[in-house]
Design a protein around this motif. Structure first.
Motif, PDB file in Angstrom:
ATOM      1  N   MET A   1       2.667 -32.705  18.221  1.00 34.42           N
ATOM      2  CA  MET A   1       2.135 -32.532  16.874  1.00 34.42           C
ATOM      3  C   MET A   1       2.770 -31.302  16.236  1.00 34.42           C
ATOM      4  N   ARG A   2       3.253 -31.485  15.048  1.00 36.29           N
ATOM      5  CA  ARG A   2       3.821 -30.374  14.295  1.00 36.29           C
ATOM      6  C   ARG A   2       2.720 -29.545  13.670  1.00 36.29           C
ATOM      7  N   ASN A   3       3.099 -28.369  13.207  1.00 36.29           N
ATOM      8  CA  ASN A   3       2.145 -27.598  12.431  1.00 36.29           C
ATOM      9  C   ASN A   3       2.596 -27.598  10.973  1.00 36.29           C
ATOM     10  N   LEU A   4       1.795 -27.049  10.130  1.00 36.01           N
ATOM     11  CA  LEU A   4       2.058 -27.102   8.687  1.00 36.01           C
ATOM     12  C   LEU A   4       3.283 -26.286   8.292  1.00 36.01           C
ATOM     13  N   HIS A   5       3.727 -25.376   9.139  1.00 35.08           N
ATOM     14  CA  HIS A   5       4.907 -24.568   8.831  1.00 35.08           C
ATOM     15  C   HIS A   5       6.188 -25.397   8.872  1.00 35.08           C
ATOM     16  N   LYS A   6       6.128 -26.594   9.436  1.00 35.06           N
ATOM     17  CA  LYS A   6       7.300 -27.464   9.539  1.00 35.06           C
ATOM     18  C   LYS A   6       7.472 -28.373   8.315  1.00 35.06           C
ATOM     19  N   VAL A   7       6.527 -28.325   7.376  1.00 32.20           N
ATOM     20  CA  VAL A   7       6.596 -29.166   6.185  1.00 32.20           C
ATOM     21  C   VAL A   7       7.739 -28.693   5.299  1.00 32.20           C
ATOM     22  N   SER A   8       8.485 -29.643   4.737  1.00 29.92           N
ATOM     23  CA  SER A   8       9.581 -29.284   3.831  1.00 29.92           C
ATOM     24  C   SER A   8       9.026 -28.617   2.576  1.00 29.92           C
ATOM     25  N   ALA A   9       9.844 -27.816   1.932  1.00 29.86           N
ATOM     26  CA  ALA A   9       9.430 -27.128   0.700  1.00 29.86           C
ATOM     27  C   ALA A   9       9.055 -28.138  -0.378  1.00 29.86           C
ATOM     28  N   HIS A  10       9.800 -29.245  -0.459  1.00 28.73           N
ATOM     29  CA  HIS A  10       9.487 -30.264  -1.462  1.00 28.73           C
ATOM     30  C   HIS A  10       8.102 -30.864  -1.227  1.00 28.73           C
ATOM     31  N   MET A  12       5.640 -29.560   0.482  1.00 28.76           N
ATOM     32  CA  MET A  12       4.620 -28.524   0.292  1.00 28.76           C
ATOM     33  C   MET A  12       4.294 -28.346  -1.190  1.00 28.76           C
ATOM     34  N   ASN A  13       5.302 -28.391  -2.052  1.00 29.14           N
ATOM     35  CA  ASN A  13       5.042 -28.295  -3.503  1.00 29.14           C
ATOM     36  C   ASN A  13       4.147 -29.438  -3.971  1.00 29.14           C
ATOM     37  N   HIS A  14       4.374 -30.634  -3.461  1.00 28.27           N
ATOM     38  CA  HIS A  14       3.551 -31.780  -3.844  1.00 28.27           C
ATOM     39  C   HIS A  14       2.136 -31.660  -3.279  1.00 28.27           C
ATOM     40  N   ILE A  15       1.999 -31.128  -2.085  1.00 29.19           N
ATOM     41  CA  ILE A  15       0.678 -30.895  -1.494  1.00 29.19           C
ATOM     42  C   ILE A  15      -0.099 -29.892  -2.343  1.00 29.19           C
ATOM     43  N   LEU A  16       0.552 -28.811  -2.731  1.00 31.05           N
ATOM     44  CA  LEU A  16      -0.120 -27.796  -3.550  1.00 31.05           C
ATOM     45  C   LEU A  16      -0.545 -28.365  -4.900  1.00 31.05           C
ATOM     46  N   PHE A  17       0.320 -29.195  -5.506  1.00 27.73           N
ATOM     47  CA  PHE A  17      -0.048 -29.845  -6.762  1.00 27.73           C
ATOM     48  C   PHE A  17      -1.275 -30.729  -6.557  1.00 27.73           C
ATOM     49  N   ALA A  18      -1.298 -31.532  -5.487  1.00 31.49           N
ATOM     50  CA  ALA A  18      -2.423 -32.424  -5.215  1.00 31.49           C
ATOM     51  C   ALA A  18      -3.709 -31.635  -4.942  1.00 31.49           C
ATOM     52  N   LEU A  19      -3.601 -30.511  -4.254  1.00 33.26           N
ATOM     53  CA  LEU A  19      -4.778 -29.663  -4.022  1.00 33.26           C
ATOM     54  C   LEU A  19      -5.322 -29.131  -5.343  1.00 33.26           C
ATOM     55  N   ASP A  20      -4.430 -28.677  -6.211  1.00 34.37           N
ATOM     56  CA  ASP A  20      -4.844 -28.171  -7.522  1.00 34.37           C
ATOM     57  C   ASP A  20      -5.458 -29.290  -8.365  1.00 34.37           C
ATOM     58  N   TYR A  21      -4.836 -30.452  -8.336  1.00 32.15           N
ATOM     59  CA  TYR A  21      -5.332 -31.606  -9.090  1.00 32.15           C
ATOM     60  C   TYR A  21      -6.725 -32.003  -8.603  1.00 32.15           C
ATOM     61  N   SER A  22      -6.906 -32.093  -7.288  1.00 32.13           N
ATOM     62  CA  SER A  22      -8.219 -32.471  -6.754  1.00 32.13           C
ATOM     63  C   SER A  22      -9.268 -31.407  -7.055  1.00 32.13           C
ATOM     64  N   TYR A 105       1.091 -35.499   7.342  1.00 32.61           N
ATOM     65  CA  TYR A 105       0.275 -34.292   7.467  1.00 32.61           C
ATOM     66  C   TYR A 105      -1.109 -34.531   6.862  1.00 32.61           C
ATOM     67  N   LEU A 106      -2.133 -34.072   7.563  1.00 29.77           N
ATOM     68  CA  LEU A 106      -3.522 -34.270   7.164  1.00 29.77           C
ATOM     69  C   LEU A 106      -4.158 -32.918   6.848  1.00 29.77           C
ATOM     70  N   PRO A 126      -7.719 -24.426   2.048  1.00 31.33           N
ATOM     71  CA  PRO A 126      -7.487 -25.748   2.637  1.00 31.33           C
ATOM     72  C   PRO A 126      -7.250 -25.618   4.133  1.00 31.33           C
ATOM     73  N   GLY A 127      -7.690 -26.605   4.869  1.00 33.10           N
ATOM     74  CA  GLY A 127      -7.520 -26.599   6.320  1.00 33.10           C
ATOM     75  C   GLY A 127      -6.549 -27.671   6.772  1.00 33.10           C
ATOM     76  N   PHE A 128      -5.724 -27.317   7.729  1.00 35.83           N
ATOM     77  CA  PHE A 128      -4.778 -28.248   8.321  1.00 35.83           C
ATOM     78  C   PHE A 128      -5.496 -28.988   9.443  1.00 35.83           C
ATOM     79  N   LEU A 129      -5.550 -30.318   9.369  1.00 32.20           N
ATOM     80  CA  LEU A 129      -6.277 -31.120  10.343  1.00 32.20           C
ATOM     81  C   LEU A 129      -5.376 -31.710  11.429  1.00 32.20           C
ATOM     82  N   GLY A 130      -4.065 -31.629  11.222  1.00 28.69           N
ATOM     83  CA  GLY A 130      -3.143 -32.165  12.207  1.00 28.69           C
ATOM     84  C   GLY A 130      -2.165 -33.142  11.580  1.00 28.69           C
ATOM     85  N   THR A 131      -1.562 -33.951  12.425  1.00 30.85           N
ATOM     86  CA  THR A 131      -0.582 -34.922  11.957  1.00 30.85           C
ATOM     87  C   THR A 131      -0.829 -36.258  12.634  1.00 30.85           C
ATOM     88  N   GLU A 132      -0.196 -37.267  12.086  1.00 30.29           N
ATOM     89  CA  GLU A 132      -0.134 -38.563  12.746  1.00 30.29           C
ATOM     90  C   GLU A 132       1.291 -39.065  12.611  1.00 30.29           C
TER      91      GLU A 132
END
Length: 158
Positions: A1-10, A12-22, A105-106, A126-132
């Motif tokens: 299982m990867r950690n969130l530090h392995k997420v690409s910058a692209h 991560m930008n979309h994740i941050l947008f979705a967090l802000d949107y939600s 990433y979850l 936000p909390g990192f729940l893991g990966t699948e």
């Protein structure tokens, strides 16, 4: 299982947008948030909502969006609940997909009502729940290999 530090910058930008949107959706309403998918394909970015969806259908909707759109990235958000230290919290769950990543990433962002019948406020970060496993990337790689094998003569396939 990867950690969130392995997420690409692209991604991560979309994740941050979705967090802000939600977060904006939760702050504006006391009703459950409508599930949504942030879909990115090339330079095009759109948000699809699923008014007929329930949290139970979230995985199905996530899969349907990827199959129908063939996107570069998808971040799917749905209202749900998470349990931490034996306590249950309302939360937005995010599933983040990148076409070229072998993991999905979850993440979760906890909320609580600020008053009975009122709007919601964020609880912590936000909390990192893991990966699948990204079964979509694996299926695409397999389909590509099968197509390439089909172009070879039968004796070259072994």
């Amino acid at each position: 299982m990867r950690n969130l530090h392995k997420v690409s910058a692209h991604l991560m930008n979309h994740i941050l947008f979705a967090l802000d949107y939600s977060a904006s959706l939760k702050k504006e309403s006391s009703h459950p948030m409508m599930p949504f998918a942030l879909v990115i394909k090339g330079d095009e970015q759109k948000i699809q909502t699923f008014p007929d969806s329930t949290p139970e259908l979230a995985d199905k909707r996530f899969s349907q969006v990827i199959a129908a759109e063939n996107p570069d990235f998808v971040v799917f958000g749905t209202d749900s609940q998470v349990t931490q230290n034996g306590l249950q919290y309302e939360a937005v769950l995010l599933k983040a997909y990148a076409k070229n990543d072998d993991e999905i990433y979850l993440l979760a962002q906890k909320y609580q009502p600020d008053a009975p019948g009122g709007h919601y406020i964020l609880l912590g970060n936000p909390g990192f729940l893991g990966t699948e496993k990204n079964k979509f990337a694996i299926a695409q790689q397999t389909a590509g290999a099968t197509a390439a094998e089909g172009k070879k003569h039968w004796w070259q396939r072994w």
